[in-house]
Design a protein around this motif. Sequence first.
Motif, PDB file in Angstrom:
ATOM      1  N   SER A 166     -34.495 -11.313  36.389  1.00  0.00           N
ATOM      2  CA  SER A 166     -34.522 -11.883  35.391  1.00  0.00           C
ATOM      3  C   SER A 166     -33.791 -10.550  35.563  1.00  0.00           C
ATOM      4  O   SER A 166     -33.670  -9.026  35.935  1.00  0.00           O
ATOM      5  CB  SER A 166     -35.884 -10.909  35.042  1.00  0.00           C
ATOM      6  OG  SER A 166     -36.324 -10.328  33.349  1.00  0.00           O
ATOM      7  N   TRP A 171     -33.010  -9.208  27.694  1.00  0.00           N
ATOM      8  CA  TRP A 171     -34.484  -9.651  27.035  1.00  0.00           C
ATOM      9  C   TRP A 171     -34.493  -8.335  25.681  1.00  0.00           C
ATOM     10  O   TRP A 171     -33.988  -7.922  26.376  1.00  0.00           O
ATOM     11  CB  TRP A 171     -35.425  -9.777  27.610  1.00  0.00           C
ATOM     12  CG  TRP A 171     -35.929  -8.946  28.734  1.00  0.00           C
ATOM     13  CD1 TRP A 171     -35.394  -9.573  30.863  1.00  0.00           C
ATOM     14  CD2 TRP A 171     -36.357  -8.054  28.983  1.00  0.00           C
ATOM     15  NE1 TRP A 171     -36.079  -8.240  31.378  1.00  0.00           N
ATOM     16  CE2 TRP A 171     -35.972  -7.965  30.233  1.00  0.00           C
ATOM     17  CE3 TRP A 171     -36.919  -7.293  27.762  1.00  0.00           C
ATOM     18  CZ2 TRP A 171     -36.937  -6.469  30.783  1.00  0.00           C
ATOM     19  CZ3 TRP A 171     -37.423  -6.018  28.288  1.00  0.00           C
ATOM     20  CH2 TRP A 171     -37.776  -5.700  29.735  1.00  0.00           C
ATOM     21  N   LEU A 181     -35.848 -14.301  24.339  1.00  0.00           N
ATOM     22  CA  LEU A 181     -35.310 -14.352  25.115  1.00  0.00           C
ATOM     23  C   LEU A 181     -33.582 -15.503  24.959  1.00  0.00           C
ATOM     24  O   LEU A 181     -33.562 -16.010  24.006  1.00  0.00           O
ATOM     25  CB  LEU A 181     -35.891 -15.507  26.218  1.00  0.00           C
ATOM     26  CG  LEU A 181     -37.251 -14.164  26.579  1.00  0.00           C
ATOM     27  CD1 LEU A 181     -37.912 -15.446  27.280  1.00  0.00           C
ATOM     28  CD2 LEU A 181     -36.348 -13.303  27.199  1.00  0.00           C
ATOM     29  N   GLU A 186     -31.178 -17.506  31.120  1.00  0.00           N
ATOM     30  CA  GLU A 186     -33.255 -17.815  31.842  1.00  0.00           C
ATOM     31  C   GLU A 186     -33.098 -18.759  32.426  1.00  0.00           C
ATOM     32  O   GLU A 186     -33.773 -18.835  33.915  1.00  0.00           O
ATOM     33  CB  GLU A 186     -34.157 -17.318  30.453  1.00  0.00           C
ATOM     34  CG  GLU A 186     -34.225 -16.359  29.852  1.00  0.00           C
ATOM     35  CD  GLU A 186     -34.660 -15.284  31.142  1.00  0.00           C
ATOM     36  OE1 GLU A 186     -34.836 -15.376  31.883  1.00  0.00           O
ATOM     37  OE2 GLU A 186     -34.538 -13.942  30.240  1.00  0.00           O
ATOM     38  N   ILE A 198     -42.014 -19.872  32.252  1.00  0.00           N
ATOM     39  CA  ILE A 198     -40.683 -18.250  32.295  1.00  0.00           C
ATOM     40  C   ILE A 198     -41.094 -17.476  31.091  1.00  0.00           C
ATOM     41  O   ILE A 198     -41.772 -16.043  31.646  1.00  0.00           O
ATOM     42  CB  ILE A 198     -39.253 -18.659  32.099  1.00  0.00           C
ATOM     43  CG1 ILE A 198     -38.402 -19.306  33.223  1.00  0.00           C
ATOM     44  CG2 ILE A 198     -38.494 -17.163  31.924  1.00  0.00           C
ATOM     45  CD1 ILE A 198     -36.736 -19.456  32.284  1.00  0.00           C
ATOM     46  N   TYR A 202     -43.801 -14.049  32.324  1.00  0.00           N
ATOM     47  CA  TYR A 202     -42.976 -13.045  31.160  1.00  0.00           C
ATOM     48  C   TYR A 202     -44.606 -12.164  30.906  1.00  0.00           C
ATOM     49  O   TYR A 202     -44.758 -10.738  30.323  1.00  0.00           O
ATOM     50  CB  TYR A 202     -41.826 -12.937  29.825  1.00  0.00           C
ATOM     51  CG  TYR A 202     -40.090 -12.819  30.919  1.00  0.00           C
ATOM     52  CD1 TYR A 202     -39.876 -11.780  30.823  1.00  0.00           C
ATOM     53  CD2 TYR A 202     -40.012 -13.804  30.405  1.00  0.00           C
ATOM     54  CE1 TYR A 202     -38.492 -11.525  31.108  1.00  0.00           C
ATOM     55  CE2 TYR A 202     -38.042 -14.128  30.939  1.00  0.00           C
ATOM     56  CZ  TYR A 202     -37.686 -12.512  31.479  1.00  0.00           C
ATOM     57  OH  TYR A 202     -37.050 -12.126  31.947  1.00  0.00           O
TER      58      TYR A 202
END
Length: 407
Positions: A166, A171, A181, A186, A198, A202
């Motif tokens: 990341s 983001w 996002l 990603e 994903i 997060y």
Amino acid sequence: MKLLIFSVVVSLLMCSSCSSPYKEKFMVPAEFDKQEYIWLSWVENGFLGGEPFYFTALNAMKEITPYVKVRLFYGPQPGYNKEQMERRIYEKLIAHKIDTARITLFYNESAYGAIQDPGPVFLRNAKGEFALADFNFIHPDKEAEAIDRNVAAKLQLPSIASKMVSEGGAWQTNGNGTMLLVESVELDRNPKMTKLQIENEYKRVLGVTKIIWLKNGCKEEEWGKLENGKYGIGTGGHIDEFCRFVNNNTVLLAEVDVKDTVGDAISRESYHRMEANLQLLKLSTTAEGKPFEIIRLPAGSLMTKKIDYKSLTKNEQSWFNDVTADSVEFYLATGYMNFIIANNVIVTARFWKEGLPLELKQRDEQAKQIVEKAFTGRKVVQIDCMPLHHDGAGVHCHSRNEPAAKK
């Protein structure tokens, strides 16, 4: 060094298998909320023919320090050890009439410019206690991956670790559960993960509850040789170049002028991408179910730099593939979206200088007026960020926000 390693280990153990060390849930605060520090980086060199990065850092500190303190991230650099760097930094600060009482130096074993991506992501719980998110980070400079852990150890903060890749500039969150996002970023960084995986990671690490996916950034932000023979040196779609939160349910979204698309396939593709993102935002709501208010901010004028390929260092040359000429021409990471929110001031870019077309000046003024209207009551200043644009970046990329303990 042994003490540093021990502190990092303790920090990770406190994570209790990567869960929060406290009962209260941690969440990443919004950048538009009250900040305790703005982190900036000090790098002596420039990149791809640009001026030294610290030129922009000095300009940014001059504008930020009246409103929020600065942690200045630095390390040893060619010709300067730690002590020499400290003296040099303070000499420059004093020469530029910057209040050194508002600056705290943060030493790292290696210097790094665009600290937004590998740097410390501060998390806060309801008690105002802090932790740091520790994501994976892929970069030719292997030491960059450890920056967030080094910060956690020196500030004696626990970490919430993740193996997921990341980058901070990829983001945006509103500090109240909603996250934006970009698919092109990603899924590229985590090719073995699904969108759902994903999202869940997060949610676990950053405490967000709802994720909205946008498709792509601007075309010139892509990496490598583009269809017109010019090169992109960007991130492939970091959101801080084209969409930012203003408040809980208001976002700024870049808008490519239709006139710029005439005869330019790169601008035309960027236009379609931003309009596609517009439709996605129109169909989305925040975690509380509120529709977004969308404010359009002019995209930066496309600007390129042509440089002799043989004059570049090996590291700089590695940014270009399939070189068939003596020179390479690449897109600068221009735009007004890559700004810093530092309590009552917004620091963003300007591009016009004496001798350049007045159209650039007019676009600078238009962008400033829109940002002022969006951030009512906050001062908006524009500074020269061109050294950072040569790095495929902007002033937000070379910064990080450290929130206050309470909103």
